[in-house]
Motif scaffolding. Sequence first.
Motif, PDB file in Angstrom:
ATOM      1  N   SER A   1     123.994  27.977  -1.693  1.00 41.53           N
ATOM      2  CA  SER A   1     122.898  28.940  -1.601  1.00 41.53           C
ATOM      3  C   SER A   1     123.428  30.355  -1.432  1.00 41.53           C
ATOM      4  N   TRP A   2     124.457  30.515  -0.602  1.00 42.98           N
ATOM      5  CA  TRP A   2     125.053  31.843  -0.405  1.00 42.98           C
ATOM      6  C   TRP A   2     125.610  32.377  -1.718  1.00 42.98           C
ATOM      7  N   ASN A   3     126.370  31.542  -2.406  1.00 48.84           N
ATOM      8  CA  ASN A   3     126.996  31.983  -3.652  1.00 48.84           C
ATOM      9  C   ASN A   3     125.958  32.304  -4.719  1.00 48.84           C
ATOM     10  N   ARG A   4     124.891  31.514  -4.784  1.00 44.88           N
ATOM     11  CA  ARG A   4     123.843  31.792  -5.770  1.00 44.88           C
ATOM     12  C   ARG A   4     123.188  33.135  -5.485  1.00 44.88           C
ATOM     13  N   MET A   5     122.936  33.416  -4.201  1.00 42.96           N
ATOM     14  CA  MET A   5     122.329  34.699  -3.849  1.00 42.96           C
ATOM     15  C   MET A   5     123.201  35.853  -4.323  1.00 42.96           C
ATOM     16  N   MET A   6     124.506  35.740  -4.138  1.00 45.34           N
ATOM     17  CA  MET A   6     125.418  36.802  -4.559  1.00 45.34           C
ATOM     18  C   MET A   6     125.492  36.893  -6.082  1.00 45.34           C
ATOM     19  N   ARG A   7     125.528  35.732  -6.751  1.00 43.99           N
ATOM     20  CA  ARG A   7     125.605  35.751  -8.219  1.00 43.99           C
ATOM     21  C   ARG A   7     124.398  36.438  -8.834  1.00 43.99           C
ATOM     22  N   VAL A   8     123.212  36.114  -8.332  1.00 46.06           N
ATOM     23  CA  VAL A   8     121.999  36.658  -8.933  1.00 46.06           C
ATOM     24  C   VAL A   8     121.860  38.142  -8.626  1.00 46.06           C
ATOM     25  N   HIS A   9     122.079  38.521  -7.377  1.00 54.05           N
ATOM     26  CA  HIS A   9     121.797  39.909  -6.985  1.00 54.05           C
ATOM     27  C   HIS A   9     122.936  40.873  -7.312  1.00 54.05           C
ATOM     28  N   ILE A  10     124.122  40.626  -6.782  1.00 49.40           N
ATOM     29  CA  ILE A  10     125.206  41.568  -7.077  1.00 49.40           C
ATOM     30  C   ILE A  10     125.826  41.266  -8.441  1.00 49.40           C
ATOM     31  N   GLY A  11     125.958  39.966  -8.788  1.00 44.19           N
ATOM     32  CA  GLY A  11     126.441  39.633 -10.133  1.00 44.19           C
ATOM     33  C   GLY A  11     125.479  40.081 -11.208  1.00 44.19           C
ATOM     34  N   GLY A  12     124.174  39.989 -10.906  1.00 43.73           N
ATOM     35  CA  GLY A  12     123.151  40.421 -11.856  1.00 43.73           C
ATOM     36  C   GLY A  12     123.046  41.922 -11.999  1.00 43.73           C
ATOM     37  N   LEU A  13     123.760  42.649 -11.161  1.00 37.48           N
ATOM     38  CA  LEU A  13     123.906  44.100 -11.311  1.00 37.48           C
ATOM     39  C   LEU A  13     125.208  44.426 -12.037  1.00 37.48           C
ATOM     40  N   VAL A  14     126.303  43.849 -11.552  1.00 39.01           N
ATOM     41  CA  VAL A  14     127.621  44.210 -12.080  1.00 39.01           C
ATOM     42  C   VAL A  14     127.764  43.810 -13.551  1.00 39.01           C
ATOM     43  N   GLY A  15     127.280  42.621 -13.931  1.00 41.16           N
ATOM     44  CA  GLY A  15     127.404  42.197 -15.322  1.00 41.16           C
ATOM     45  C   GLY A  15     126.725  43.138 -16.304  1.00 41.16           C
ATOM     46  N   PRO A  16     125.424  43.431 -16.106  1.00 40.03           N
ATOM     47  CA  PRO A  16     124.771  44.381 -17.004  1.00 40.03           C
ATOM     48  C   PRO A  16     125.404  45.777 -16.991  1.00 40.03           C
ATOM     49  N   VAL A  17     125.840  46.231 -15.824  1.00 40.51           N
ATOM     50  CA  VAL A  17     126.479  47.547 -15.760  1.00 40.51           C
ATOM     51  C   VAL A  17     127.760  47.552 -16.583  1.00 40.51           C
ATOM     52  N   ARG A  18     128.564  46.520 -16.449  1.00 39.63           N
ATOM     53  CA  ARG A  18     129.800  46.453 -17.249  1.00 39.63           C
ATOM     54  C   ARG A  18     129.499  46.487 -18.745  1.00 39.63           C
ATOM     55  N   ALA A  19     128.382  45.897 -19.131  1.00 37.10           N
ATOM     56  CA  ALA A  19     128.047  45.822 -20.551  1.00 37.10           C
ATOM     57  C   ALA A  19     127.549  47.151 -21.106  1.00 37.10           C
ATOM     58  N   VAL A  20     126.784  47.903 -20.311  1.00 34.08           N
ATOM     59  CA  VAL A  20     126.174  49.134 -20.847  1.00 34.08           C
ATOM     60  C   VAL A  20     126.974  50.394 -20.531  1.00 34.08           C
ATOM     61  N   LEU A  21     127.784  50.365 -19.480  1.00 29.57           N
ATOM     62  CA  LEU A  21     128.437  51.596 -19.022  1.00 29.57           C
ATOM     63  C   LEU A  21     129.376  52.218 -20.049  1.00 29.57           C
ATOM     64  N   PRO A  22     130.203  51.457 -20.764  1.00 29.99           N
ATOM     65  CA  PRO A  22     131.101  52.112 -21.728  1.00 29.99           C
ATOM     66  C   PRO A  22     130.375  52.987 -22.741  1.00 29.99           C
ATOM     67  N   GLY A  23     129.249  52.504 -23.253  1.00 30.72           N
ATOM     68  CA  GLY A  23     128.492  53.305 -24.214  1.00 30.72           C
ATOM     69  C   GLY A  23     127.936  54.566 -23.592  1.00 30.72           C
ATOM     70  N   MET A  24     127.455  54.463 -22.350  1.00 33.90           N
ATOM     71  CA  MET A  24     126.933  55.644 -21.662  1.00 33.90           C
ATOM     72  C   MET A  24     128.033  56.670 -21.439  1.00 33.90           C
ATOM     73  N   VAL A  25     129.200  56.223 -21.003  1.00 32.93           N
ATOM     74  CA  VAL A  25     130.312  57.139 -20.760  1.00 32.93           C
ATOM     75  C   VAL A  25     130.756  57.797 -22.065  1.00 32.93           C
ATOM     76  N   GLU A  26     130.794  57.020 -23.128  1.00 29.95           N
ATOM     77  CA  GLU A  26     131.197  57.562 -24.432  1.00 29.95           C
ATOM     78  C   GLU A  26     130.247  58.663 -24.885  1.00 29.95           C
ATOM     79  N   ARG A  27     128.938  58.475 -24.623  1.00 34.09           N
ATOM     80  CA  ARG A  27     127.950  59.481 -25.023  1.00 34.09           C
ATOM     81  C   ARG A  27     127.784  60.587 -23.979  1.00 34.09           C
ATOM     82  N   GLY A  28     128.327  60.392 -22.802  1.00 32.43           N
ATOM     83  CA  GLY A  28     128.237  61.404 -21.747  1.00 32.43           C
ATOM     84  C   GLY A  28     126.868  61.497 -21.133  1.00 32.43           C
ATOM     85  N   ALA A  29     126.099  60.400 -21.174  1.00 33.83           N
ATOM     86  CA  ALA A  29     124.747  60.417 -20.607  1.00 33.83           C
ATOM     87  C   ALA A  29     124.280  58.999 -20.365  1.00 33.83           C
TER      88      ALA A  29
END
Length: 228
Positions: A90-118
């Motif tokens: 239960s502890w690990n699932r909570m971390m996967r969904v909440h913090i993992g569910g933030l870090v994964g999408p951020v890793r996916a979209v951030l390079p494009g944002m940085v490349e465009r500067g916005a």
Amino acid sequence: MTRVAVVTGAASGIGMAVCRALQESGWTVCGFDLAPIADLEHSFVCDVADRDAVDAAVAEVQRTVGPIDALVTAAGYYEFSPFSEITEESWNRMMRVHIGGLVGPVRAVLPGMVERGAGAIVAISSELGIAGTESEAHYSAAKGAILGFVRSLGSEVAGQGVRVNAVAPGPTDTPLLPAEQRTPEYLASLPARALAQPGDIAQAVQFLIDEGGFCFGEVISPNMGAVI
């Protein structure tokens, strides 16, 4: 010019309200959720805790809709349990969904944002990540981790034109809210004597995306006075 936003947890609650608010202000919204998303043209069934699934969904958005200008991570779940009864699973699932569910999408979209500067990233945390409470240690810890991540990354990428901020709602009238926080006694304990509505939280998110150009690593906590 089309502005594209990805919202996770878009099928209900705060995520759905954010989709509606952004659409009303002219954004093209792509929703990610475990469940199909009604009334949303760009809907992706996706487990935000699955890095490969997130990467594939983001790539599909970029291919079929366009570059991603904003990300809102609203996916989550709630569980009430004394610490002594919280299992490792239960502890690990909570971390996967909440913090993992933030870090994964951020890793996916951030390079494009940085490349465009916005770009703008808004993570949905909770006032329990600020104040904590009994029998919610794993939920509070996960939501608190979101705040630490946002403050750190917000500082790291501010000079690259990307704004990373968080909204930490208090008790909000969504399907996740437990019954004990809907009683007249509980409502009377809140300074505002009422629950926030999902649309209230969506307004805070929209502000950070559309108007908060001066906000970097900030936390807005619309919590009906629960934490002052």
